[in-house]
Design an enzyme around this catalytic site. Sequence first.
Site, mmCIF file in Angstrom:
data_model
loop_
_atom_site.group_PDB
_atom_site.id
_atom_site.type_symbol
_atom_site.label_atom_id
_atom_site.label_comp_id
_atom_site.label_asym_id
_atom_site.label_seq_id
_atom_site.Cartn_x
_atom_site.Cartn_y
_atom_site.Cartn_z
ATOM 1 N NE ARG A 76 -6.078 0.601 -1.757
ATOM 2 C CZ ARG A 76 -5.822 1.296 -0.613
ATOM 3 N NH1 ARG A 76 -4.294 1.247 -0.547
ATOM 4 N NH2 ARG A 76 -6.281 2.094 0.304
ATOM 5 C CG ASP B 7 -3.378 8.099 -1.221
ATOM 6 O OD1 ASP B 7 -2.885 8.485 -0.088
ATOM 7 O OD2 ASP B 7 -2.616 6.335 -1.463
ATOM 8 C CD GLN C 121 -2.974 2.693 7.220
ATOM 9 O OE1 GLN C 121 -3.487 2.997 7.895
ATOM 10 N NE2 GLN C 121 -3.268 2.375 5.781
ATOM 11 N NE ARG D 231 -0.020 1.139 3.432
ATOM 12 C CZ ARG D 231 1.014 2.608 3.177
ATOM 13 N NH1 ARG D 231 2.241 2.076 3.482
ATOM 14 N NH2 ARG D 231 0.999 3.820 3.672
ATOM 15 N N GLY D 232 0.254 2.152 -0.279
ATOM 16 C CA GLY D 232 0.782 3.471 -0.278
ATOM 17 C C GLY D 232 1.114 4.025 -2.008
ATOM 18 C CB ALA D 233 0.026 7.350 -4.045
ATOM 19 C CG ASN E 135 -2.626 11.784 3.028
ATOM 20 O OD1 ASN E 135 -1.692 11.182 2.175
ATOM 21 N ND2 ASN E 135 -2.331 12.233 4.111
ATOM 22 C CE LYS E 136 -4.937 5.589 4.629
ATOM 23 N NZ LYS E 136 -5.689 4.787 4.101
#
Length: 330
Positions: A83, A220, A179, A49-51, A230-231
């Site tokens: 995603r 993101d 995270q 995960r993570g852009a 973003n998150k």
Amino acid sequence: MERVLPFRFDEKEGVFWLLDQRKLPLEEVWVPVRTAREMAEAIRAMVVRGAPAIGVSAAYGMVLAHLSGEDPEESDRLLRQSRPTAVNLFHALDRMRAHWGDLEGSLEEAWALWREVEATERAISLHGAKVLRGQVLTHCNTGPLATGGYGTALGAIVEAHRQGRVAHVWVDETRPYLQGARLTAYELKKAGVPATLITDNMAGFLMAQGRVDAVIVGVDRMALNGDFANKIGTYTLAVLAHHHGIPFYAALPLSSVDPSLESGRGIPIEERSPEEVLELRGVRIAPMGVAAYHPAFDLTPHRYLTGIITEKGVLYPPFAEALRDALGIA
Ligand code: MRU
């Protein structure tokens, strides 16, 4: 800095190994991925995960499609559906499209993409370090595990600490996927940066006490006016920082800007399973039958940003002009 990368590629065996981020930090388990279909599922399930890391993984997903004889069009479709929010996934797949049916070309392109991630993040870290000082607060995970490189916001924090500018980091736990608690705390510990974990609802109290000098987060997907996804929880932090007069920065490679969007309104926000809210690492925490809602990202309007940290330097308002200049578009 000791970096733990989220993946490694074994070209001889045709296997892309993913460090299972669902299990970190308690277990370091490597998962073999042999097909684009398996890669799409691994991205969906957040093994990786993570852009930027999703982008590199998707590129290698297309390499695996060639190695395993899967149809490129179907592989591209599956990966695009994995995603929806991070634009890096689509950016990487757009690049790989030029090499459909060409194993050598796809290998070269995926490798080039990965090298670019490293180079841009080195630059982001150096530019970002200049604007940070004292005690910084960050949200989610934006280090090497989220990118395959040096990290974006976390890269800047680690560099600023190396330069003696940042003394201490407040790490938001980042419910529901944790995270911050699991991955950022793990990376900062390995990097030797003093850090203290807080739950997401503690940030305002710390800001009111004058114990936060800057907030820095990753991105993101950013629109051309600087609005960004973003998150989940980023927007809350932005409003809090604004209220307390604390500088608030977003760090990203320019490839995380979606040039097709004038504002953040068009950014698709992923909704994940309510189970991830009803449970904490697989342990049920709410009564059976209770409903839960789980948007995985939120939207932060550009007016809350002090600066946007990119590989080309730190951009300041008006962001619409600064971003267009940096991207070289009219
Ligand atoms: O759901 P995740 O863990 O993929 O979300 C990650 C984030 O929101 C990060 O802040 C973002 O991808 C930037 S990573 C450099």
